[in-house]
Design a protein around this motif. Structure first.
Motif, PDB file in Angstrom:
ATOM      1  N   VAL A  13       0.798  -1.201   0.015  1.00 24.43           N
ATOM      2  CA  VAL A  13      -0.001  -0.091   0.096  1.00 24.43           C
ATOM      3  C   VAL A  13       1.030   1.326  -0.068  1.00 24.43           C
ATOM      4  CG1 VAL A  13      -1.692   1.068   1.295  1.00 24.43           C
ATOM      5  CG2 VAL A  13      -1.777  -1.098   1.221  1.00 24.43           C
ATOM      6  N   PRO A  14       0.587   2.190  -0.818  1.00 23.72           N
ATOM      7  CA  PRO A  14       1.639   3.512  -0.766  1.00 23.72           C
ATOM      8  C   PRO A  14       1.551   4.129   0.316  1.00 23.72           C
ATOM      9  CG  PRO A  14       0.099   3.316  -2.583  1.00 23.72           C
ATOM     10  CD  PRO A  14      -0.270   2.315  -1.806  1.00 23.72           C
ATOM     11  N   ARG A  15       2.480   4.719   0.852  1.00 16.91           N
ATOM     12  CA  ARG A  15       2.583   5.461   2.170  1.00 16.91           C
ATOM     13  C   ARG A  15       1.774   6.741   2.063  1.00 16.91           C
ATOM     14  NH1 ARG A  15       8.581   4.496   3.706  1.00 16.91           N
ATOM     15  NH2 ARG A  15       8.181   2.442   4.790  1.00 16.91           N
ATOM     16  N   GLN A  16       1.629   7.302   1.220  1.00 15.54           N
ATOM     17  CA  GLN A  16       0.737   8.615   1.165  1.00 15.54           C
ATOM     18  C   GLN A  16       0.353   8.962  -0.269  1.00 15.54           C
ATOM     19  OE1 GLN A  16       3.674  11.305   2.726  1.00 15.54           O
ATOM     20  NE2 GLN A  16       4.500  11.695   0.830  1.00 15.54           N
ATOM     21  N   GLY A  17      -0.630   9.789  -0.210  1.00 13.07           N
ATOM     22  CA  GLY A  17      -0.925  10.529  -1.767  1.00 13.07           C
ATOM     23  C   GLY A  17      -2.180   9.741  -2.295  1.00 13.07           C
ATOM     24  N   PHE A  18      -2.550   8.579  -1.862  1.00 13.90           N
ATOM     25  CA  PHE A  18      -3.723   7.903  -2.299  1.00 13.90           C
ATOM     26  C   PHE A  18      -4.959   7.876  -1.492  1.00 13.90           C
ATOM     27  CE2 PHE A  18      -2.006   5.194  -5.840  1.00 13.90           C
ATOM     28  CZ  PHE A  18      -0.888   5.831  -5.920  1.00 13.90           C
TER      29      PHE A  18
ATOM     30  N   GLU B 198     -13.919   1.176   0.101  1.00 15.04           N
ATOM     31  CA  GLU B 198     -13.909  -0.284   0.688  1.00 15.04           C
ATOM     32  C   GLU B 198     -14.091  -1.049  -0.238  1.00 15.04           C
ATOM     33  OE1 GLU B 198     -17.072  -0.085   3.680  1.00 15.04           O
ATOM     34  OE2 GLU B 198     -16.001   1.503   4.792  1.00 15.04           O
ATOM     35  N   ASN B 199     -14.078  -0.817  -1.467  1.00 11.52           N
ATOM     36  CA  ASN B 199     -14.072  -1.650  -2.682  1.00 11.52           C
ATOM     37  C   ASN B 199     -12.493  -2.080  -3.253  1.00 11.52           C
ATOM     38  OD1 ASN B 199     -16.670   0.492  -2.876  1.00 11.52           O
ATOM     39  ND2 ASN B 199     -17.140  -1.753  -2.903  1.00 11.52           N
ATOM     40  N   ASP B 200     -11.759  -1.613  -2.672  1.00 11.76           N
ATOM     41  CA  ASP B 200     -10.464  -1.839  -2.703  1.00 11.76           C
ATOM     42  C   ASP B 200      -9.829  -1.276  -4.178  1.00 11.76           C
ATOM     43  OD1 ASP B 200      -9.685  -3.700  -0.591  1.00 11.76           O
ATOM     44  OD2 ASP B 200     -11.532  -4.805  -1.580  1.00 11.76           O
ATOM     45  N   CYS B 201     -10.727   0.075  -4.300  1.00 13.35           N
ATOM     46  CA  CYS B 201      -9.846   0.660  -5.575  1.00 13.35           C
ATOM     47  C   CYS B 201      -9.489   2.027  -4.908  1.00 13.35           C
ATOM     48  CB  CYS B 201     -11.282   1.285  -6.390  1.00 13.35           C
ATOM     49  SG  CYS B 201     -12.012  -0.419  -7.150  1.00 13.35           S
ATOM     50  N   TRP B 202      -8.407   2.637  -5.815  1.00 11.47           N
ATOM     51  CA  TRP B 202      -7.812   3.799  -5.294  1.00 11.47           C
ATOM     52  C   TRP B 202      -7.883   4.909  -6.314  1.00 11.47           C
ATOM     53  CZ3 TRP B 202      -4.502   5.241  -8.969  1.00 11.47           C
ATOM     54  CH2 TRP B 202      -3.800   4.324  -9.489  1.00 11.47           C
ATOM     55  N   ALA B 203      -7.561   6.186  -5.513  1.00 14.96           N
ATOM     56  CA  ALA B 203      -7.525   7.232  -6.453  1.00 14.96           C
ATOM     57  C   ALA B 203      -6.338   8.036  -6.028  1.00 14.96           C
ATOM     58  CB  ALA B 203      -8.781   8.277  -6.209  1.00 14.96           C
ATOM     59  N   ARG B 204      -5.742   8.367  -7.076  1.00 18.47           N
ATOM     60  CA  ARG B 204      -4.319   9.359  -6.809  1.00 18.47           C
ATOM     61  C   ARG B 204      -4.748  10.725  -7.407  1.00 18.47           C
ATOM     62  NH1 ARG B 204       2.008   7.758  -8.995  1.00 18.47           N
ATOM     63  NH2 ARG B 204       2.532   9.273  -7.620  1.00 18.47           N
ATOM     64  N   VAL B 205      -4.706  11.864  -6.475  1.00 10.52           N
ATOM     65  CA  VAL B 205      -5.195  13.039  -7.135  1.00 10.52           C
ATOM     66  C   VAL B 205      -4.052  14.063  -7.243  1.00 10.52           C
ATOM     67  CG1 VAL B 205      -6.722  14.972  -6.518  1.00 10.52           C
ATOM     68  CG2 VAL B 205      -7.336  12.536  -5.710  1.00 10.52           C
ATOM     69  N   ASP B 206      -4.167  14.606  -8.439  1.00 11.33           N
ATOM     70  CA  ASP B 206      -3.163  15.710  -8.846  1.00 11.33           C
ATOM     71  C   ASP B 206      -3.897  16.904  -9.148  1.00 11.33           C
ATOM     72  OD1 ASP B 206      -1.128  17.267  -9.387  1.00 11.33           O
ATOM     73  OD2 ASP B 206      -0.767  16.357 -11.304  1.00 11.33           O
ATOM     74  N   GLY B 207      -4.183  17.903  -8.441  1.00  9.65           N
ATOM     75  CA  GLY B 207      -4.983  19.075  -8.648  1.00  9.65           C
ATOM     76  C   GLY B 207      -6.376  18.669  -8.827  1.00  9.65           C
TER      77      GLY B 207
ATOM     78  N   ILE C  30      -7.274   6.406 -11.354  1.00  6.67           N
ATOM     79  CA  ILE C  30      -8.094   5.258 -10.705  1.00  6.67           C
ATOM     80  C   ILE C  30      -7.494   4.110 -10.876  1.00  6.67           C
ATOM     81  CG2 ILE C  30     -10.611   4.394 -10.247  1.00  6.67           C
ATOM     82  CD1 ILE C  30     -10.390   7.451  -9.694  1.00  6.67           C
ATOM     83  N   GLY C  31      -7.847   3.138 -10.002  1.00  3.38           N
ATOM     84  CA  GLY C  31      -7.140   1.790 -10.205  1.00  3.38           C
ATOM     85  C   GLY C  31      -7.588   1.029  -9.049  1.00  3.38           C
ATOM     86  N   ILE C  32      -7.032  -0.438  -8.963  1.00  6.42           N
ATOM     87  CA  ILE C  32      -7.304  -1.323  -7.975  1.00  6.42           C
ATOM     88  C   ILE C  32      -6.185  -1.714  -6.998  1.00  6.42           C
ATOM     89  CG2 ILE C  32      -9.073  -2.385  -9.292  1.00  6.42           C
ATOM     90  CD1 ILE C  32      -7.022  -4.831  -9.619  1.00  6.42           C
ATOM     91  N   SER C  33      -6.367  -1.951  -5.899  1.00  5.98           N
ATOM     92  CA  SER C  33      -5.309  -2.312  -4.845  1.00  5.98           C
ATOM     93  C   SER C  33      -4.561  -3.475  -5.329  1.00  5.98           C
ATOM     94  CB  SER C  33      -5.804  -2.127  -3.581  1.00  5.98           C
ATOM     95  OG  SER C  33      -6.249  -3.157  -3.142  1.00  5.98           O
TER      96      SER C  33
ATOM     97  N   PRO D 108       0.214  -2.579  -9.722  1.00  6.45           N
ATOM     98  CA  PRO D 108      -1.236  -1.915  -9.521  1.00  6.45           C
ATOM     99  C   PRO D 108      -1.365  -0.470  -9.237  1.00  6.45           C
ATOM    100  CG  PRO D 108      -0.836  -3.294  -7.592  1.00  6.45           C
ATOM    101  CD  PRO D 108       0.302  -3.330  -8.607  1.00  6.45           C
ATOM    102  N   TYR D 109      -0.433   0.212  -8.629  1.00  2.00           N
ATOM    103  CA  TYR D 109      -0.389   1.537  -8.160  1.00  2.00           C
ATOM    104  C   TYR D 109       0.001   2.614  -9.200  1.00  2.00           C
ATOM    105  CZ  TYR D 109      -1.846  -0.614  -3.773  1.00  2.00           C
ATOM    106  OH  TYR D 109      -2.516  -1.403  -2.839  1.00  2.00           O
ATOM    107  N   GLU D 110       0.901   2.047 -10.074  1.00  4.57           N
ATOM    108  CA  GLU D 110       1.393   3.263 -10.958  1.00  4.57           C
ATOM    109  C   GLU D 110       1.110   2.882 -12.567  1.00  4.57           C
ATOM    110  OE1 GLU D 110       5.355   4.724  -9.412  1.00  4.57           O
ATOM    111  OE2 GLU D 110       5.331   2.834  -7.863  1.00  4.57           O
TER     112      GLU D 110
END
Ligand code: SF4
Ligand code: SF4
Lengths: 290, 91
Positions: free
Chosen positions: A153-158, A162-171, A176-179, A245-247
């Protein structure tokens, strides 16, 4: 920025005030020996000219406005952007609206000092916040293992749902992706069905679907927004998600509709890590019982 | 979500006119939401609705006769936000 020298690709600065400030910032950075300038016009004409520099130095792109010509130029020629600064976004954060004039006002020239300080001062939290993280910035991970599985799991920024999907926000954008958890339990992905570019997606709505050797699943979007891009690489190689999965394995990019209103329903990285550990433990205990 | 799970009404509903008890959904879901009732007329029930992961609809995809339905996403989101506000106000 540390002691690393950057290749600095700025806006050419001939269209608007924000662009002129981007150019000015680049010039001053180079005067301070913080990097070497890549002329956008020459780079556009012949990217080869900068081949060596770009191979050996991390790339800092300074865009003037949201058209982001410099970023697009870098992307088109396949350069990897390490860090990105958008002057218009930066000024907005400081409550300043740039105009049309190409001659920089004293107010804006004052801003260049501040920008330089923030760019050069890596340890300052304020600086990090003012200069938005880029989707290509390298990540650090927390990991834990259960049996033969390793979960990252990334340390920060995500942000996670609860559906195990992530968002990485920039501005105003988010990828969007899955964990790693979904990736591990689904095993190798064979197929990615992306949403239409331009489609509007609701928070917790579907943002494409995936099929693996074991199962089919929807990507449940942590945010609402408009699809501005889908990861074309996944059409050729959906298994990229399994490896990263995160990048590289991001699925969809959204222009966000209501970041502030929606983020409260999501988990930050440490919360998700806790949630995931519990979930993994439960599943493995269950398997043992069966 | 910051709201007790039992306050959130989210789980599949089985349409017994359509269901043919193939049990695909139960085999798919890892959360013990469904329970089989051998020998009864309704051989499958939603026994543990609060085990269902809010906003998951995955088992619905496995159902051939399209017998599973879920609550409205927007209404559920609005409800969660409202509950959160109430919780904050109550301290
Ligand atoms: S929606 Fe998801 S968690 Fe709920 S019963 Fe179906 S598969 Fe299980
Ligand atoms: S998958 Fe559909 S038809 Fe099969 S048991 Fe479940 S609800 Fe019934």
């Amino acid at each position: 920025m540390g002691n690393e020298k950057y290749a600095i690709l700025p806006c050419n600065g001939m269209d608007k005030e924000a662009g002129a400030l981007a150019r000015e910032t680049a010039l001053r950075l180079s005067a301070r020996q913080a990097g070497e300038i890549v002329c956008p016009v020459l780079y556009h004409r012949s990217a080869k000219k900068y081949g060596k520099l770009l191979e050996s130095s991390p790339l800092l792109v300074i865009d003037g406005c949201r058209t982001a010509c410099a970023s697009n130029l870098a992307k088109e020629s396949g350069a990897r952007i390490t860090r990105r600064l958008n002057i218009t976004d930066y000024l907005k954060g400081r409550g300043i609206k740039p105009g049309k004039s190409l001659e920089l006002s004293t107010e804006l020239l004052d801003e260049t000092h501040r920008i330089l300080e923030e760019l050069l001062e890596t340890d300052s939290e304020e600086g990090k916040a003012a200069i938005a993280a880029d989707f290509t910035a390298p990540l650090e991970y927390e990991t834990f293992t259960q049996d033969k599985y390793i979960f990252r799991v990334p340390r920060q920024g995500f942000l996670f749902n609860e559906n195990d999907c992530w968002a990485r926000v920039d501005g105003t954008r988010a990828r969007i992706g899955i964990s790693d958890f979904v990736q591990n339990s689904a095993s190798d992905f064979l197929f990615f069905e992306p949403p239409q570019v331009g489609a509007a997606i609701e928070q917790f709505g579907e943002a494409g679907s995936l099929e693996s050797t074991k199962t089919a699943l929807d990507i449940i979007s942590p945010f609402s927004g408009t699809v501005v891009a889908v990861n074309a690489e996944l059409a050729e190689a959906p298994e990229t998600i399994n490896g990263d999965p995160y990048e590289k394995g991001w699925a969809v990019e959204l222009e966000l509709a209501d970041f502030e209103g929606e983020r409260e329903l999501l988990m930050d990285c440490p919360s998700y890590l806790g949630y995931l550990k519990k979930k993994v433990e439960r599943e493995f205990h269950k398997k043992e019982r069966e | 979500m910051g709201v007790p799970r039992d306050k959130i009404d989210w789980c599949p509903e089985i349409d017994y006119d359509k269901c043919d008890y193939c049990m695909e959904c139960d085999e798919f879901c890892p959360h013990r939401v469904f329970e089989r009732r051998d020998g009864e007329e309704r051989k499958l029930v939603v026994a543990n609705p609060t085990n269902c992961v809010v906003f998951c609809r995955a088992c619905g995809k496995t159902c051939g006769p399209d017998a599973l339905s879920f609550p409205d996403k927007k209404e559920t989101t609005a409800l969660i936000k409202k509950l959160r506000e109430e919780l904050v106000q109550d301290g």
